[in-house]
Design a protein around this motif. Structure first.
Motif, short mmCIF file in Angstrom:
data_model
loop_
_atom_site.label_atom_id
_atom_site.label_comp_id
_atom_site.label_asym_id
_atom_site.label_seq_id
_atom_site.Cartn_x
_atom_site.Cartn_y
_atom_site.Cartn_z
N ILE A 11 0.84 -1.21 0.00
CA ILE A 11 0.00 0.00 0.00
C ILE A 11 0.87 1.25 0.00
O ILE A 11 0.63 2.20 -0.76
N VAL A 12 1.89 1.24 0.85
CA VAL A 12 2.81 2.40 0.91
C VAL A 12 3.50 2.57 -0.44
O VAL A 12 3.63 3.71 -0.94
N ALA A 13 3.98 1.49 -1.02
CA ALA A 13 4.69 1.57 -2.30
C ALA A 13 3.80 2.14 -3.39
O ALA A 13 4.23 3.01 -4.17
N LEU A 14 2.55 1.70 -3.45
CA LEU A 14 1.64 2.18 -4.48
C LEU A 14 1.32 3.66 -4.30
O LEU A 14 1.36 4.44 -5.26
N ILE A 15 1.04 4.07 -3.07
CA ILE A 15 0.73 5.48 -2.81
C ILE A 15 1.95 6.36 -3.06
O ILE A 15 1.85 7.44 -3.65
N THR A 16 3.12 5.89 -2.62
CA THR A 16 4.35 6.66 -2.84
C THR A 16 4.62 6.82 -4.33
O THR A 16 4.99 7.92 -4.79
#
Length: 321
Positions: free
Chosen positions: A149-154
């Motif tokens: 989730i963090v990777a996608l949002i970042t």
């Protein structure tokens, strides 16, 4: 013939229900005794003797016993699917290990809702005891889901930030993206090329930095502060519970000039603090050593970054002036 009046001739009725055989010995009763109830004979004193084995012992069957089939007996068939469902709540966590080691990467809407409640419960508390109940829930699936989730949002917001700020900073010598992690020349130095560079770097870089940071803090806690935690994946799972929500929110806020970056910095500091709480709970350290397990690698990373940035600046000045 006996002169005993109580004796009777064969065929004559007797006074009782007892009969006699040819030899005159009594046999089993043939009818109901007087009174209408039958009383079985009492067993002999000391019980019945066991049967006597045959002389010479038991003999095997003709030809002997058949040997087992070639290759041995076939194993029993496996249980049918669903025949023995797991107990409610799943099987207990093995000591020192994580649940679901096979990483069943099937996600559902329920997974996101469950994680959202866990994240909310974690980041709204400021005491290390909040991580105690989470240790038994550790699993790799939630780690990869949270970091993903963090990777996608970042990546997405790095892409948008790069597009928004490209024109503003494109006048600087070769510097096309100060707002994200994009490439200067890899995609031709254009706005869309820099944005795609930020997208790819944000996604891949998030996984790399998280797992390197998790391993370094795990090693520091054990080597320098006698941490008692033995499983890296449990350690990483506890770190991900604050990393995923706070880093995701920080990545979203970076699209706001200046204020967003400052807010993201504050969230990152708070996330480091929570990482120290997680280490304190899992590795059974005191508060200071738990925080130092995080801040020592962070400070060391800042120092290394400053040194690399200085070297890069020196090379840039030497080649352009």
């Amino acid at each position: 013939m006996s002169n005993n009046p109580e004796s009777s001739q064969p065929g004559e009725p007797t006074g009782g229900n007892e009969t006699r055989d040819i030899g005159g010995s009594p046999t089993q009763p043939t009818g109901q005794p007087t009174g209408g109830q039958y009383t079985p004979p009492a067993p002999p004193q000391g019980g019945y003797a066991p049967p006597t084995p045959p002389q010479g012992g038991y003999t095997p069957p003709p030809g002997g016993y058949a040997p087992p089939p070639q290759g041995g007996y076939a194993p029993p068939p496996p249980p049918r699917m669903g025949a023995n469902p797991p107990p409610p709540g799943g099987y207990p966590l093995p000591p020192g290990g994580v649940a679901n080691p096979a990483m069943d990467m099937k996600f559902s809407q329920g997974d996101f809702q469950r994680l959202f409640q866990q994240y909310k419960n974690i980041v709204t508390k400021t005491d290390y005891t909040v991580y105690g109940p989470e240790i038994a829930k550790a699993n790799r699936k939630d780690i990869f889901l949270g970091v993903g989730i963090v990777a996608l949002i970042t990546g997405i917001f790095g892409f948008l930030t790069s597009l928004a700020y490209y024109n503003l900073f494109s006048g600087f010598s070769g510097l096309s993206n100060l707002g994200g992690m994009g490439s200067f020349t890899l995609f031709g130095g254009s706005a869309i090329g820099s944005a795609f560079g930020a997208l790819i770097t944000g996604i891949i870089g998030t996984f790399i930095t998280f797992f390197i940071g998790a391993y370094v803090t795990f090693w520091v806690a054990k080597q320098f502060f006698k941490g008692q935690g033995t499983d890296f994946w449990t350690h990483a799972y506890l770190l991900s519970l604050s990393y995923a929500p706070l880093r995701s929110l920080g990545a979203i806020l970076t699209i706001i000039p200046v204020i967003g970056s400052l807010a993201a910095l504050i969230l990152r500091i708070y996330q480091y603090y929570h990482s120290g709480l997680a280490i304190q709970a899992y590795h059974k350290t005191d508060t200071l050593n738990g925080q130092l397990s995080v801040w020592i690698p962070v400070v060391a990373g800042i120092v290394v970054s400053v040194i690399l940035a200085t070297i890069y600046a020196a090379i840039f000045v030497a080649t352009h002036f």
